[in-house]
Scaffold this active site. Sequence first.
Site, PDB file in Angstrom:
ATOM      1  N   GLU A  92      -0.979  -0.197  -9.196  1.00  0.00           N
ATOM      2  CA  GLU A  92      -2.449  -0.332  -9.162  1.00  0.00           C
ATOM      3  C   GLU A  92      -3.095   0.980  -8.735  1.00  0.00           C
ATOM      4  O   GLU A  92      -2.680   1.586  -7.741  1.00  0.00           O
ATOM      5  CB  GLU A  92      -2.829  -1.469  -8.198  1.00  0.00           C
ATOM      6  CG  GLU A  92      -4.335  -1.729  -8.145  1.00  0.00           C
ATOM      7  CD  GLU A  92      -4.662  -3.019  -7.413  1.00  0.00           C
ATOM      8  OE1 GLU A  92      -4.001  -4.050  -7.676  1.00  0.00           O
ATOM      9  OE2 GLU A  92      -5.570  -3.010  -6.566  1.00  0.00           O
TER      10      GLU A  92
ATOM     11  N   LYS B 204       0.862  -1.181   0.000  1.00  0.00           N
ATOM     12  CA  LYS B 204       0.000   0.000   0.000  1.00  0.00           C
ATOM     13  C   LYS B 204       0.903   1.237   0.000  1.00  0.00           C
ATOM     14  O   LYS B 204       1.769   1.386   0.883  1.00  0.00           O
ATOM     15  CB  LYS B 204      -0.924  -0.003   1.226  1.00  0.00           C
ATOM     16  CG  LYS B 204      -1.965  -1.130   1.213  1.00  0.00           C
ATOM     17  CD  LYS B 204      -2.943  -0.974   0.083  1.00  0.00           C
ATOM     18  CE  LYS B 204      -4.094  -1.967   0.162  1.00  0.00           C
ATOM     19  NZ  LYS B 204      -4.897  -1.978  -1.082  1.00  0.00           N
TER      20      LYS B 204
ATOM     21  N   LYS C  91     -13.507  -5.789  -7.597  1.00  0.00           N
ATOM     22  CA  LYS C  91     -14.273  -5.961  -6.371  1.00  0.00           C
ATOM     23  C   LYS C  91     -15.641  -6.505  -6.756  1.00  0.00           C
ATOM     24  O   LYS C  91     -16.416  -5.824  -7.443  1.00  0.00           O
ATOM     25  CB  LYS C  91     -14.424  -4.623  -5.633  1.00  0.00           C
ATOM     26  CG  LYS C  91     -13.079  -3.983  -5.253  1.00  0.00           C
ATOM     27  CD  LYS C  91     -12.360  -4.777  -4.180  1.00  0.00           C
ATOM     28  CE  LYS C  91     -11.028  -4.161  -3.798  1.00  0.00           C
ATOM     29  NZ  LYS C  91      -9.959  -4.413  -4.771  1.00  0.00           N
TER      30      LYS C  91
ATOM     31  N   ASP D 122      -8.423  -0.387 -10.390  1.00  0.00           N
ATOM     32  CA  ASP D 122      -9.231  -0.979  -9.322  1.00  0.00           C
ATOM     33  C   ASP D 122     -10.438  -0.068  -9.077  1.00  0.00           C
ATOM     34  O   ASP D 122     -11.519  -0.291  -9.645  1.00  0.00           O
ATOM     35  CB  ASP D 122      -8.380  -1.166  -8.060  1.00  0.00           C
ATOM     36  CG  ASP D 122      -9.131  -1.822  -6.914  1.00  0.00           C
ATOM     37  OD1 ASP D 122     -10.362  -1.833  -6.936  1.00  0.00           O
ATOM     38  OD2 ASP D 122      -8.486  -2.324  -5.971  1.00  0.00           O
TER      39      ASP D 122
ATOM     40  N   ASP E 294       0.082  -0.419  -4.734  1.00  0.00           N
ATOM     41  CA  ASP E 294      -1.315   0.006  -4.827  1.00  0.00           C
ATOM     42  C   ASP E 294      -1.503   1.326  -4.070  1.00  0.00           C
ATOM     43  O   ASP E 294      -1.430   1.351  -2.841  1.00  0.00           O
ATOM     44  CB  ASP E 294      -2.228  -1.076  -4.249  1.00  0.00           C
ATOM     45  CG  ASP E 294      -3.700  -0.739  -4.419  1.00  0.00           C
ATOM     46  OD1 ASP E 294      -4.012   0.308  -5.014  1.00  0.00           O
ATOM     47  OD2 ASP E 294      -4.546  -1.541  -3.960  1.00  0.00           O
TER      48      ASP E 294
ATOM     49  N   TRP F  36      -7.885 -11.989  -2.973  1.00  0.00           N
ATOM     50  CA  TRP F  36      -7.604 -11.441  -1.643  1.00  0.00           C
ATOM     51  C   TRP F  36      -8.840 -11.623  -0.773  1.00  0.00           C
ATOM     52  O   TRP F  36      -9.967 -11.329  -1.208  1.00  0.00           O
ATOM     53  CB  TRP F  36      -7.262  -9.949  -1.767  1.00  0.00           C
ATOM     54  CG  TRP F  36      -6.899  -9.327  -0.451  1.00  0.00           C
ATOM     55  CD1 TRP F  36      -5.658  -9.259   0.103  1.00  0.00           C
ATOM     56  CD2 TRP F  36      -7.786  -8.696   0.483  1.00  0.00           C
ATOM     57  NE1 TRP F  36      -5.707  -8.629   1.318  1.00  0.00           N
ATOM     58  CE2 TRP F  36      -7.008  -8.279   1.579  1.00  0.00           C
ATOM     59  CE3 TRP F  36      -9.162  -8.455   0.510  1.00  0.00           C
ATOM     60  CZ2 TRP F  36      -7.550  -7.618   2.680  1.00  0.00           C
ATOM     61  CZ3 TRP F  36      -9.705  -7.817   1.614  1.00  0.00           C
ATOM     62  CH2 TRP F  36      -8.903  -7.401   2.684  1.00  0.00           C
TER      63      TRP F  36
HETATM   64 MG   LIG Z   1      -6.530  -2.080  -5.015  1.00  0.00          MG
END
Ligand SMILES: [Mg+2]
Length: 369
Positions: free
Chosen positions: A220, A166, A267, A243, A195, A322
């Site tokens: 990402e 992250k 997602k 994303d 990301d 994930w």
């Molecule tokens: Mg992501």
Amino acid sequence: MRMKISQINIYQHELNVTGNAYEMSHSSINSFTSIITEVVTDNGMKGFGETCSVGPVYQQEHALGAVAALSELAPHLIGENPLLIESVNRKMNQTLYGHLYAKSTIDVALWDICGKFYNCRVCDLLGGAINEKVPSYYAIGPATPADTAEIAMDKIGHGYRRLQLKVGGRHVDQDIESCHRVAENITRDIKLVADANRGWTTQDTIRFSRACCDIPLVIEQPCNTFEEIESLKGKIYHPVFMDESALDLNAVLRCINAGAADGFGFKLNRMGGLSAMRTIRDICRSRNLPHTCDDSWGGDIIAAACVHVGATVEPHLLEGVWIADSYHDHHYDEVNPVQVKNGFVDVPENPGLGVIPDVSIFGHPVFSV
Ligand SMILES: [Mg+2]
């Protein structure tokens, strides 16, 4: 067979983060509110869906927004045949515009019911599992370069073959340093993703990519908008996955047609559930676009849905599934928990989603019809 939806219950349930808060470029969260949908049929079958947004600023989804949307939808679905999933999705779209993340909980619950009715797993209904376990990956929150590198080695030791760092929410040079420290220690077979969860400017992204040009990694969702990310084409060294900009099927097509995405972090709930993910899976296969099958957060129900669809993705295009299980403190189904073992998640064996939640832990429904 004529079967009818006879009851819909909506539960609200808190998932506490074990250990440190879950951190991204724009938020730090200790507890997530999950909304669970239970669809009951007139012959006593039950199916479950779940949506769990990552707090109020991750994207448009909002826990209480899901309750409101489902309260609007549910009365119109009583009497519908749960085996006719497309028909029920059409009915939902005729009743309420948008709110895919809420509708998806109904969609997933119906796939669960269909699997139980036909005595087969959801992955079988989706075309069949290619593998009986899917690779997962680990998301490492922003930390010092030394700590990030240490966590990375620990997770590789636990079997993970893909690490997501992250980044964003701090000076980009700190992200660059962390990334170099991790890359120094890992072998090239470990997939690395940076990301930013929308947290970088285009300038940050270019600076990062140039400073890490010798590190094979994926960037990402670096920036907030599709336009910003599209403008990076030809200016950076790394593939870009979308994303948060992949808001729905139309947005996915837009990203693909513009050549702005080399892959996706999907997602499931944001897309509209398993029905939408099946379509998106097939579109990505036709363009050889790698992608994940995730959701933003949640418990065993959403984890099972992600694993079932992930198991049907061509392995060379499946970036991973994930799930949040290693971050929270309990399972809905302690007998058949969906969990990461050695970097992989077993595809549930029982019919439907293969998860039988103990609804008593959810308390009374916040809405029933
Ligand atoms: Mg992501």
